[in-house]
Design a protein around this motif. Structure first.
Motif, PDB file in Angstrom:
ATOM      1  N   ALA A 121       0.846  -1.208   0.000  1.00  0.00           N
ATOM      2  CA  ALA A 121       0.000   0.000   0.000  1.00  0.00           C
ATOM      3  C   ALA A 121       0.873   1.247   0.000  1.00  0.00           C
ATOM      4  N   ILE A 122       0.485   2.222  -0.802  1.00  0.00           N
ATOM      5  CA  ILE A 122       1.228   3.481  -0.893  1.00  0.00           C
ATOM      6  C   ILE A 122       0.731   4.423   0.200  1.00  0.00           C
ATOM      7  N   TYR A 123       1.654   5.083   0.868  1.00  0.00           N
ATOM      8  CA  TYR A 123       1.305   6.093   1.864  1.00  0.00           C
ATOM      9  C   TYR A 123       2.266   7.258   1.725  1.00  0.00           C
ATOM     10  N   LEU A 124       1.929   8.365   2.345  1.00  0.00           N
ATOM     11  CA  LEU A 124       2.801   9.534   2.364  1.00  0.00           C
ATOM     12  C   LEU A 124       3.557   9.557   3.680  1.00  0.00           C
ATOM     13  N   HIS A 125       4.811   9.925   3.618  1.00  0.00           N
ATOM     14  CA  HIS A 125       5.673   9.951   4.786  1.00  0.00           C
ATOM     15  C   HIS A 125       6.155  11.391   4.968  1.00  0.00           C
ATOM     16  N   ILE A 126       5.904  11.952   6.146  1.00  0.00           N
ATOM     17  CA  ILE A 126       6.343  13.317   6.450  1.00  0.00           C
ATOM     18  C   ILE A 126       7.371  13.241   7.565  1.00  0.00           C
ATOM     19  N   GLU A 127       8.512  13.878   7.343  1.00  0.00           N
ATOM     20  CA  GLU A 127       9.562  13.940   8.365  1.00  0.00           C
ATOM     21  C   GLU A 127       9.837  15.390   8.699  1.00  0.00           C
ATOM     22  N   ALA A 128      10.060  15.654   9.981  1.00  0.00           N
ATOM     23  CA  ALA A 128      10.399  16.999  10.430  1.00  0.00           C
ATOM     24  C   ALA A 128      11.311  16.892  11.642  1.00  0.00           C
ATOM     25  N   LYS A 129      11.999  17.980  11.943  1.00  0.00           N
ATOM     26  CA  LYS A 129      12.873  18.049  13.113  1.00  0.00           C
ATOM     27  C   LYS A 129      12.522  19.317  13.872  1.00  0.00           C
ATOM     28  N   THR A 130      12.417  19.195  15.195  1.00  0.00           N
ATOM     29  CA  THR A 130      12.112  20.384  15.986  1.00  0.00           C
ATOM     30  C   THR A 130      13.210  21.421  15.772  1.00  0.00           C
ATOM     31  N   PRO A 131      12.819  22.695  15.659  1.00  0.00           N
ATOM     32  CA  PRO A 131      13.815  23.735  15.396  1.00  0.00           C
ATOM     33  C   PRO A 131      14.746  23.999  16.561  1.00  0.00           C
ATOM     34  N   GLY A 132      14.349  23.621  17.747  1.00  0.00           N
ATOM     35  CA  GLY A 132      15.199  23.824  18.919  1.00  0.00           C
ATOM     36  C   GLY A 132      15.051  22.678  19.887  1.00  0.00           C
ATOM     37  N   ARG A 133      15.884  22.692  20.893  1.00  0.00           N
ATOM     38  CA  ARG A 133      15.856  21.642  21.915  1.00  0.00           C
ATOM     39  C   ARG A 133      14.678  21.892  22.860  1.00  0.00           C
ATOM     40  N   ILE A 134      14.029  20.817  23.275  1.00  0.00           N
ATOM     41  CA  ILE A 134      12.967  20.891  24.264  1.00  0.00           C
ATOM     42  C   ILE A 134      13.630  21.213  25.605  1.00  0.00           C
ATOM     43  N   PRO A 135      13.099  22.183  26.356  1.00  0.00           N
ATOM     44  CA  PRO A 135      13.768  22.566  27.606  1.00  0.00           C
ATOM     45  C   PRO A 135      13.795  21.428  28.625  1.00  0.00           C
ATOM     46  N   ASP A 136      14.896  21.369  29.380  1.00  0.00           N
ATOM     47  CA  ASP A 136      15.025  20.383  30.451  1.00  0.00           C
ATOM     48  C   ASP A 136      14.183  20.833  31.641  1.00  0.00           C
ATOM     49  N   VAL A 137      13.387  19.918  32.176  1.00  0.00           N
ATOM     50  CA  VAL A 137      12.561  20.196  33.358  1.00  0.00           C
ATOM     51  C   VAL A 137      12.678  19.020  34.311  1.00  0.00           C
ATOM     52  N   GLU A 138      12.383  19.280  35.583  1.00  0.00           N
ATOM     53  CA  GLU A 138      12.372  18.219  36.589  1.00  0.00           C
ATOM     54  C   GLU A 138      11.041  17.486  36.503  1.00  0.00           C
ATOM     55  N   PRO A 139      11.046  16.160  36.437  1.00  0.00           N
ATOM     56  CA  PRO A 139       9.784  15.414  36.412  1.00  0.00           C
ATOM     57  C   PRO A 139       8.954  15.713  37.654  1.00  0.00           C
ATOM     58  N   GLU A 140       7.628  15.754  37.463  1.00  0.00           N
ATOM     59  CA  GLU A 140       6.752  16.020  38.606  1.00  0.00           C
ATOM     60  C   GLU A 140       6.832  14.867  39.593  1.00  0.00           C
ATOM     61  N   LYS A 141       6.714  15.214  40.847  1.00  0.00           N
ATOM     62  CA  LYS A 141       6.736  14.206  41.902  1.00  0.00           C
ATOM     63  C   LYS A 141       5.303  14.057  42.386  1.00  0.00           C
ATOM     64  N   ASP A 142       4.731  12.882  42.177  1.00  0.00           N
ATOM     65  CA  ASP A 142       3.351  12.611  42.555  1.00  0.00           C
ATOM     66  C   ASP A 142       3.312  12.204  44.020  1.00  0.00           C
ATOM     67  N   PRO A 143       2.663  13.008  44.875  1.00  0.00           N
ATOM     68  CA  PRO A 143       2.628  12.646  46.298  1.00  0.00           C
ATOM     69  C   PRO A 143       1.810  11.381  46.560  1.00  0.00           C
ATOM     70  N   ASN A 144       1.015  10.948  45.613  1.00  0.00           N
ATOM     71  CA  ASN A 144       0.190   9.752  45.783  1.00  0.00           C
ATOM     72  C   ASN A 144       0.763   8.542  45.064  1.00  0.00           C
ATOM     73  N   SER A 145       2.066   8.522  44.875  1.00  0.00           N
ATOM     74  CA  SER A 145       2.678   7.444  44.111  1.00  0.00           C
ATOM     75  C   SER A 145       2.753   6.135  44.882  1.00  0.00           C
ATOM     76  N   GLY A 146       2.641   6.176  46.202  1.00  0.00           N
ATOM     77  CA  GLY A 146       2.711   4.951  46.994  1.00  0.00           C
ATOM     78  C   GLY A 146       4.080   4.711  47.605  1.00  0.00           C
ATOM     79  N   PHE A 147       5.075   5.426  47.157  1.00  0.00           N
ATOM     80  CA  PHE A 147       6.401   5.284  47.741  1.00  0.00           C
ATOM     81  C   PHE A 147       6.495   6.174  48.976  1.00  0.00           C
ATOM     82  N   ASN A 148       7.372   5.840  49.882  1.00  0.00           N
ATOM     83  CA  ASN A 148       7.555   6.578  51.128  1.00  0.00           C
ATOM     84  C   ASN A 148       6.250   6.644  51.925  1.00  0.00           C
ATOM     85  N   ALA A 149       5.524   5.561  51.932  1.00  0.00           N
ATOM     86  CA  ALA A 149       4.249   5.515  52.651  1.00  0.00           C
ATOM     87  C   ALA A 149       4.501   5.541  54.147  1.00  0.00           C
ATOM     88  N   ASP A 150       3.590   6.170  54.882  1.00  0.00           N
ATOM     89  CA  ASP A 150       3.669   6.230  56.323  1.00  0.00           C
ATOM     90  C   ASP A 150       3.028   4.968  56.897  1.00  0.00           C
TER      91      ASP A 150
END
Length: 164
Positions: A121-150
Motif C-alpha cells: 500500500a502506498i502512503y505519504l511519509h512526512i519527516e520533520a525536526k524540531t527547530p530547537g531543543r525541548i527545555p530540560d525540566v524536573e519530572p513532577e513528583k506525585d505525592p500519591n505514588s505509593g512510595f515513602n508511605a507512612d
C-alpha cells in the motif's frame, strides 16, 4: 502534482515522524498539519477546495541509538487526498514531564515523500525536526505514588513462619 483518488479510494494514509532533541522531557504531544483537504467529491473523486488543519496525537517515543534524551515521535492520520505542491504548515504542542510546562514548536522544513508498506500500500511519509531543543525540566513528583508511605498506623509487627 496533486493526488487524485477514485471514489473507492476516498482516503490516503499520512505517516508523520518528528525528530526531537530533548524527547525525554515530553509527557504527551499533539501535532497539527495544515493544508489538508476538508472533503472529497463523491461524484468524481476530486478533493474539495476547502483546506483545514487537522490535529492528531503523536507518540510512540523511540530514542536514537546510544541516546537517553533525543529521539522520535510518530503518528498517523487519514486524509482526503494530499497535494504535495501545497504549502503544509505543521506544529507540535507538548506537555512536559514537570506537569506544568507546555511548549509549541512550528516546523520550517517538512520533508514529504511517497513510500510503500509491507503489504504494497502506498502512503505519504512526512519527516520533520524540531527547530530547537525541548527545555530540560524536573519530572513532577506525585505525592500519591505509593512510595515513602507512612506505616505508623499499621500496628505491632508480627513474624509468622510460612510452611514451604
Amino acid at each position: 502534482m496533486p493526488l487524485h483518488f477514485t471514489p473507492t479510494e476516498l482516503t490516503s494514509t499520512v505517516k508523520v515522524q518528528i525528530s526531537i532533541d530533548g524527547l525525554n522531557n515530553i509527557k504527551d504531544a499533539t501535532c497539527r498539519l495544515g493544508g489538508i483537504h476538508a472533503s472529497i467529491l463523491l461524484h468524481n473523486g476530486q478533493c474539495g477546495e476547502k483546506m483545514i488543519t487537522q490535529e492528531f496525537s503523536i507518540g510512540n517515543p523511540t530514542f536514537h541509538e546510544g541516546s537517553f534524551t533525543d529521539g522520535t515521535l510518530t503518528g498517523e492520520i487519514c486524509v482526503f487526498g494530499f497535494d504535495e505542491e501545497t504549502d503544509h504548515s505543521m506544529s507540535l504542542s507538548a506537555n512536559l514531564v514537570d506537569g506544568k510546562t507546555k511548549i509549541e514548536q512550528n516546523f520550517d522544513k517538512v520533508s514529504i515523500s511517497k513510500d510503500t508498506d509491507e503489504t504494497g500500500a502506498i502512503y505519504l511519509h512526512i519527516e520533520a525536526k524540531t527547530p530547537g531543543r525541548i527545555p530540560d525540566v524536573e519530572p513532577e513528583k506525585d505525592p500519591n505514588s505509593g512510595f515513602n508511605a507512612d506505616v505508623n498506623d499499621w500496628g505491632k509487627e508480627e513474624n509468622t513462619e510460612l510452611p514451604l
